[in-house]
Design a protein around this motif. Sequence first.
Motif: not given
Length: 254
Positions: A112-124
């Motif tokens: 879950e966190l990996g997919s958020m990281k690579v899709s730049e959701q964390i930066e958003a």
Amino acid sequence: MISKTIDKYLVELAEIHRFVMRFFREVFVGPFEFKEIIRQCYEIGVKSLPLISLTGFIIGVVFTKQSRPSLADFGAQAMLPALIAIAVIRALAPLVTALIAAGKVGSQIGAELGSMKVSEQIEAMEVSGTNPFKFLVVSRVVATSVMIPILMFYTAFVALMGAQMNIAQNEATTITVFFTEVFDAITFRDVFSSLIKSIVFGFTIGIVGCFQGYTSSKGTEGVGRAANWAVVMSMFLIFIEELLIVQILQLIPQ
């Protein structure tokens, strides 16, 4: 080549140390994401109940069946409830619960966190003014540290019920007599040690899964690697922690 490998591992250890220290800095500082923590407790705890229930019941039945012949050789079948209680409470319940959670919860957090990281959701989230570390990491680690002990006690109860059903079928022992012997066999030290183990195991599963996912890279390949390593490293550390905690507890006078 060897020096580069050593440097790589040392850098990763430093990153893990910073990650863990950041968690302890932010877990006690507001604002607190109570809604997200409760949601994660539901995801980790309630959704794991079917698997935990089946596994705990099978453990109780199988361990009872395997123990009966050995005790029967000495005519000591009456010791079965005490033996099952000590084995389940001291070792099986916390270890089995942690291993199941590492496979189910650890991989889920890593992916879950990996997919958020690579899709730049964390930066958003950072751009929008939200603290992604507190919202994503702290909430999940707190939830695993709280729910794994609760699941451990539930696993122990289900395992004991499975054992009781098997013993009642073969030795005609009533449930009242069974649980009387169970509570006579276990001590506060047994329960306390299992509680400490479960808290440590839960923290390990949460922090490893979050670290692997939060620091993943290389697109979808990184997501798969994060989920895989979250499970592998969690299980490896759980066995190491089990050994260390047992050794430490044995040094404490009763």
